[in-house]
Design an enzyme around this catalytic site. Structure first.
Site, PDB file in Angstrom:
ATOM      1  N   GLY A  18      80.908  -0.645  40.964  1.00 19.84           N
ATOM      2  CA  GLY A  18      81.126  -2.058  40.643  1.00 19.84           C
ATOM      3  C   GLY A  18      80.531  -2.469  39.318  1.00 19.84           C
ATOM      4  N   SER A  19      80.647  -3.765  39.032  1.00 17.46           N
ATOM      5  CA  SER A  19      80.080  -4.352  37.820  1.00 17.46           C
ATOM      6  C   SER A  19      79.284  -5.585  38.205  1.00 17.46           C
ATOM      7  CB  SER A  19      81.189  -4.756  36.849  1.00 17.46           C
ATOM      8  OG  SER A  19      81.972  -3.633  36.519  1.00 17.46           O
ATOM      9  N   GLY A  20      78.159  -5.797  37.525  1.00 21.26           N
ATOM     10  CA  GLY A  20      77.342  -6.976  37.784  1.00 21.26           C
ATOM     11  C   GLY A  20      77.596  -8.019  36.724  1.00 21.26           C
ATOM     12  N   SER A  21      76.726  -9.046  36.653  1.00 19.77           N
ATOM     13  CA  SER A  21      76.888 -10.077  35.628  1.00 19.77           C
ATOM     14  C   SER A  21      76.800  -9.432  34.241  1.00 19.77           C
ATOM     15  CB  SER A  21      75.828 -11.167  35.791  1.00 19.77           C
ATOM     16  OG  SER A  21      74.542 -10.615  35.850  1.00 19.77           O
ATOM     17  N   GLY A  23      76.570  -5.252  32.744  1.00 20.13           N
ATOM     18  CA  GLY A  23      76.424  -3.824  33.034  1.00 20.13           C
ATOM     19  C   GLY A  23      77.254  -3.343  34.211  1.00 20.13           C
ATOM     20  N   GLU A  24      77.169  -2.019  34.437  1.00 25.10           N
ATOM     21  CA  GLU A  24      77.950  -1.376  35.493  1.00 25.10           C
ATOM     22  C   GLU A  24      77.032  -0.777  36.538  1.00 25.10           C
ATOM     23  OE1 GLU A  24      80.364   1.295  33.135  1.00 25.10           O
ATOM     24  OE2 GLU A  24      81.990  -0.181  33.101  1.00 25.10           O
ATOM     25  N   ILE A  25      77.547  -0.645  37.763  1.00 22.81           N
ATOM     26  CA  ILE A  25      76.737  -0.165  38.880  1.00 22.81           C
ATOM     27  C   ILE A  25      77.336   1.121  39.437  1.00 22.81           C
ATOM     28  CG2 ILE A  25      75.693  -0.780  41.105  1.00 22.81           C
ATOM     29  CD1 ILE A  25      76.452  -3.778  40.230  1.00 22.81           C
ATOM     30  N   ASP A 133      73.839 -17.829  39.943  1.00 22.29           N
ATOM     31  CA  ASP A 133      75.170 -17.204  40.051  1.00 22.29           C
ATOM     32  C   ASP A 133      75.496 -16.950  41.521  1.00 22.29           C
ATOM     33  OD1 ASP A 133      77.618 -16.254  39.288  1.00 22.29           O
ATOM     34  OD2 ASP A 133      76.908 -14.288  38.642  1.00 22.29           O
TER      35      ASP A 133
END
Length: 332
Positions: A18-21, A23-25, A133
């Site tokens: 996934g992606s956060g606010s 960067g990538e996870i 958020d």
């Protein structure tokens, strides 16, 4: 030959999840223990680095240990071109589970989530932090024995709203640009007012109605630019009364939103009142806190359906075999 990507010589990087606010996870593994972890990467050269702030917020929230609903930071540092943060791997997000359940949740499931979500935000606020958020993607379920716990994640946009020692509140300001996710942010955020505790709670109110209704009236609005879209969402949000938004649902949801919208900038919300609203409704509806969520039932139903399909297939195969055996019995 594939090259194994490692972080801090302790964690192996796996697939992107996934992606956060910012960067990538990635999914990862603790090489020493074999435990699954989540690894968040952010380019060092990014214009507004957030990962160091986020790691600091997680550490403040987890100080003392034993905190329910906040993942642990297992590592934070720089690896080559990336800022890296490693945290506990959690289960699916409430957005994923909402989709899995056909994009509508029952009153029982929504109420079981509501109390935990309010409790998480109450805890975050007690540490002098606002999230900024609030959305279903940032609330995740735990795994294993903690599978019924709601976790709050992604503090990339979080901010201190008061001095942790003196409790001096940040000043009221106007003319602020929108921070957060337009669908769930408060009306005050839309009109440029500095965020405080009330805004996180208003966002939870919109999430709860999203779960019950299946969508919100300001979804799917078309616009040529992001700013125009934000303006249209803001206008629809302000012109949709709380009563209209919550029509045909228990009065507690309108009471929740009316209360959060009535708070002043520096007010400390009455979290106990808000949790009690939903707890009393839960009891009045005759529900029990068994942590059987809609997705729990759907998984059981799907497993049973698969089991029945397998059983039918086996029966058909057995009948076909018996038929061919009978044909073999007849002399030519």
């Amino acid at each position: 030959m594939s090259v194994e990507l490692r972080v801090g010589n302790r964690f192996r990087i796996g697939q992107k999840i996934g992606s956060g606010s910012f960067g990538e996870i990635f999914r990862g593994t603790n090489i020493q223990t074999g435990d699954p972890v989540a690894i968040k990467l952010e380019q060092v050269k990014t214009r507004h680095p957030q990962l160091a702030f986020e790691a600091r917020f997680y550490r403040v929230l987890n100080a003392g240990g034993g905190v329910v609903g906040i993942p642990n930071v297992l590592y934070h540092g720089v690896e080559g071109e990336f800022n890296v943060m490693v945290i506990d791997l959690l289960g699916p997000s409430l957005e994923d589970l909402f989709s899995f359940c056909g994009r509508r949740l029952s009153l029982k499931t929504t109420l079981m989530l509501a109390e935990q979500m309010i409790a998480r935000i109450e805890f975050v606020h007690s540490k002098s932090i606002i999230h900024r958020d609030i959305k279903p993607d940032n609330f995740l379920m735990g795994t294993g024995k903690k599978g019924h716990h709601v976790y709050i994640i992604d503090f990339g946009l979080a901010k201190k709203y008061r001095d942790a020692r003196t409790h001096q509140h940040i000043p009221y300001k106007e003319g602020k640009s929108l921070t957060g996710t337009a669908r769930y942010c408060s009306i005050n955020t839309h009109i440029g007012i500095e965020q405080s505790r009330r805004d996180d709670l208003e966002g939870i109110g919109y999430i709860l109605m999203y779960f019950l209704r299946g969508s919100l009236p300001w979804q799917g609005l078309k616009a040529h630019t992001k700013q125009e879209k934000y303006a249209r969402i803001s206008d629809r949000k302000q012109t949709t009364s709380v009563e209209t938004l919550c029509r045909s649902f228990p009065a507690e949801f309108a009471a929740y939103l009316n209360y959060t919208r009535s708070l002043h900038f520096e007010d400390k919300p009455d979290y106990s009142y808000l949790k009690r609203l939903f707890r009393e409704l839960f009891v009045r509806e005759g529900y029990h806190v068994d942590y059987v969520f809609d997705w729990t039932l759907k998984r059981i139903h799907d497993t049973l359906q698969e089991g029945r399909a397998d059983q039918q297939q086996q029966q058909q195969q057995q009948q076909q075999r018996r038929g061919s055996e009978k044909e073999d019995e007849h002399p030519v």
